[in-house]
Design an enzyme around this catalytic site. Structure first.
Site, short mmCIF file in Angstrom:
data_model
loop_
_atom_site.label_atom_id
_atom_site.label_comp_id
_atom_site.label_asym_id
_atom_site.label_seq_id
_atom_site.Cartn_x
_atom_site.Cartn_y
_atom_site.Cartn_z
N CYS A 1 0.82 -1.21 0.00
CA CYS A 1 0.00 0.00 0.00
C CYS A 1 0.86 1.26 0.00
O CYS A 1 0.40 2.33 -0.39
CB CYS A 1 -0.95 0.01 1.19
SG CYS A 1 -0.12 -0.02 2.80
N ARG B 1 4.29 1.34 -1.26
CA ARG B 1 5.42 1.36 -2.19
C ARG B 1 5.23 0.37 -3.32
O ARG B 1 4.53 -0.65 -3.18
CB ARG B 1 6.73 1.03 -1.46
CG ARG B 1 6.86 -0.40 -1.00
CD ARG B 1 8.15 -0.66 -0.24
NE ARG B 1 8.19 0.09 1.00
CZ ARG B 1 9.04 1.10 1.24
NH1 ARG B 1 9.93 1.44 0.33
NH2 ARG B 1 9.01 1.75 2.39
N PRO C 1 6.35 -4.51 11.46
CA PRO C 1 6.79 -5.85 11.08
C PRO C 1 6.12 -6.43 9.84
O PRO C 1 6.64 -7.38 9.25
CB PRO C 1 6.43 -6.68 12.32
CG PRO C 1 5.23 -5.99 12.89
CD PRO C 1 5.44 -4.51 12.61
N GLY D 1 -12.50 -6.48 3.78
CA GLY D 1 -11.27 -7.23 3.53
C GLY D 1 -11.05 -8.24 4.64
O GLY D 1 -11.73 -8.20 5.68
N ALA D 2 -10.10 -9.14 4.44
CA ALA D 2 -9.82 -10.14 5.46
C ALA D 2 -8.32 -10.48 5.51
O ALA D 2 -7.94 -11.53 6.00
CB ALA D 2 -10.63 -11.42 5.22
N GLY D 3 -7.50 -9.57 5.02
CA GLY D 3 -6.06 -9.78 5.01
C GLY D 3 -5.42 -9.42 6.34
O GLY D 3 -6.10 -9.19 7.35
#
Length: 424
Positions: free
Chosen positions: A50, A52, A113, A187-189
């Site tokens: 998101c 780069r 992280p 979303g679900a990431g």
């Protein structure tokens, strides 16, 4: 072969441009294979998040501009549109940049992280596309080791403020008591997963998780007492949401102005707070023009993040010191690839001499010579052939006083160790 890191990020380009050059995860393999086929490109890796989009490529001399030209052509951008937004690092600087990216030192959230996992995913895509060879594969393995060491040896990850956490913090500024709020997550990431955890800790009144794959939404919502819906059911549930946080991999917005207008009308103008973390964006920018809608994008989170950045700057300096040392180690290994190893030639010469002398010893046996005589010939002749050139050079060094060569020979053949043993 030159190593190049080329890209743009949250510091060099607005989100409107970043979303134009973002790579869809499902198409990453095809894009990598296309890039790897470009003239002069020997290896390739694409990192797209998101914040780069970066290309890491090894190119032959004269092909240094190929990656930039390919990036514009692949995304059908007009010539020169990216020029003022791109950065490029070569060789040692490219290695340092990759190390800093993977350790979170180049992230909007210092030390976050999640980027390491994204680098590992990019590495896996590149391997599956057969776009890597030994040098860059070794670089990625070194990168993962450096990131682990930085996490272990510094406090760069202490109290890290993720983008998801920042979005929740921003929501708290609008809704003082989140226990009264209904939150819709699209979303679900990993990012949405983190956001759900933070929201569950805040004991929000209701959680709704929407995703294209309903099973993934159900799994995530079920862990935190939420309710799952399919992405196609968004219009029916949007009006329930006081807060919307979106982060999908969709190429087109999943929330349009028309959808939000209907939801606001159904809410009787009760305000809605929205955070769009995705690139490309999940919420149409025009939604932010609506009364009673407070829309924040990924770049709007920077101020909140900067407030929490200073506490980790000392750890970042320690991390940079570790990175500098590891950059030199990798570059030393890479430089060694371009130097012909004399041991290869030495072994080839020795094997040639061996075969020649062995043939002669076999011929002696065939002529009726005794095995002892043939073995003595083989040992003496092979010893003379192997030591002839080194002995001649050492005699010359002794006569000329070339002590550097004499000491080097002692180290090479282990003679200095023999001397130490005899002294003891």
């Amino acid at each position: 072969m030159k190593l190049i890191a080329l890209g743009l990020n949250h510091l060099t380009a607005p989100v409107s441009l970043r979303e134009q050059v973002a790579f869809d995860e499902n198409a990453a393999g095809d894009a990598l294979r296309e890039l790897a086929r470009e003239p002069g490109v020997d290896e390739a890796l694409i990192l797209s998040t998101c914040n780069r989009t970066e290309l890491y490529v090894s190119v032959t001399a004269g092909a240094e501009n190929v990656p930039q030209e390919w990036l514009s052509r692949h995304h059908r951008l007009t010539h020169g549109k990216l020029d003022e937004f791109l950065y490029r690092h070569d060789d040692e600087a490219a290695v340092r940049h990759m190390f800093r990216v993977a350790t979170g030192l180049d992230s909007m959230v210092l030390g976050e992280p999640q980027i390491l996992g994204q680098v590992k995913e990019a590495y896996q895509h590149a391997r599956e596309a057969h776009a890597l060879k030994t040098p860059m594969d070794r670089l990625l393995q070194h990168t993962f080791a450096v990131a682990k060491r930085v996490r272990t040896d510094t406090r760069i990850g202490a109290h890290t403020v993720s983008v998801a956490f920042t979005a929740v913090r921003l929501a708290e500024r609008v809704f003082t008591d989140l226990r009264q709020a209904c939150v819709l997550l699209i979303g679900a990431g990993d990012t949405i997963d983190l956001a759900v955890r933070h929201l569950a800790e805040k004991q929000v009144r209701r959680l709704i998780v929407a995703n294209r794959t309903l099973e993934n939404a159900q799994e995530l919502a079920g862990r935190h007492g939420g309710y799952a819906i399919a992405l196609s059911d968004l219009p029916q549930h949007l009006a329930e949401a006081d807060i919307v946080i979106a982060s999908t991999a969709a190429r087109q917005p999943v929330l349009t102005r028309a959808m939000v207008e209907k939801a606001i009308a159904a809410r009787r103008r009760k305000p809605m707070f929205m955070v769009d973390i995705a690139v490309p964006r999940d919420i149409e920018p025009a939604v932010g023009e609506l009364p009673d809608v407070y829309l924040y994008g990924i770049d709007d989170l920077r101020q909140v993040i900067d407030d929490n950045r200073r506490s980790r700057e000392n750890a970042a300096r320690e991390a940079d010191a570790i990175i500098d040392l590891q950059v030199e180690r990798y570059m030393a290994w890479r430089r060694a690839l371009t130097v012909r190893n004399p041991a290869v030639d030495l072994r080839a010469h020795a094997e040639t001499y061996r075969d020649q002398v062995l043939d002669k010893a076999r011929a002696m046996l065939a002529r009726g010579k005794s095995p002892d005589e043939a073995l003595a010939f083989l040992a003496n002749t092979l010893t003379n052939k192997l030591l002839h050139h080194p002995s001649a050079r050492l005699r010359e060094a002794t006569l000329s006083g070339d002590y550097d060569l004499l000491h080097a020979a002692g180290r090479l053949y282990g003679l200095d160790e023999d001397e130490k043993t005899s002294d003891e």
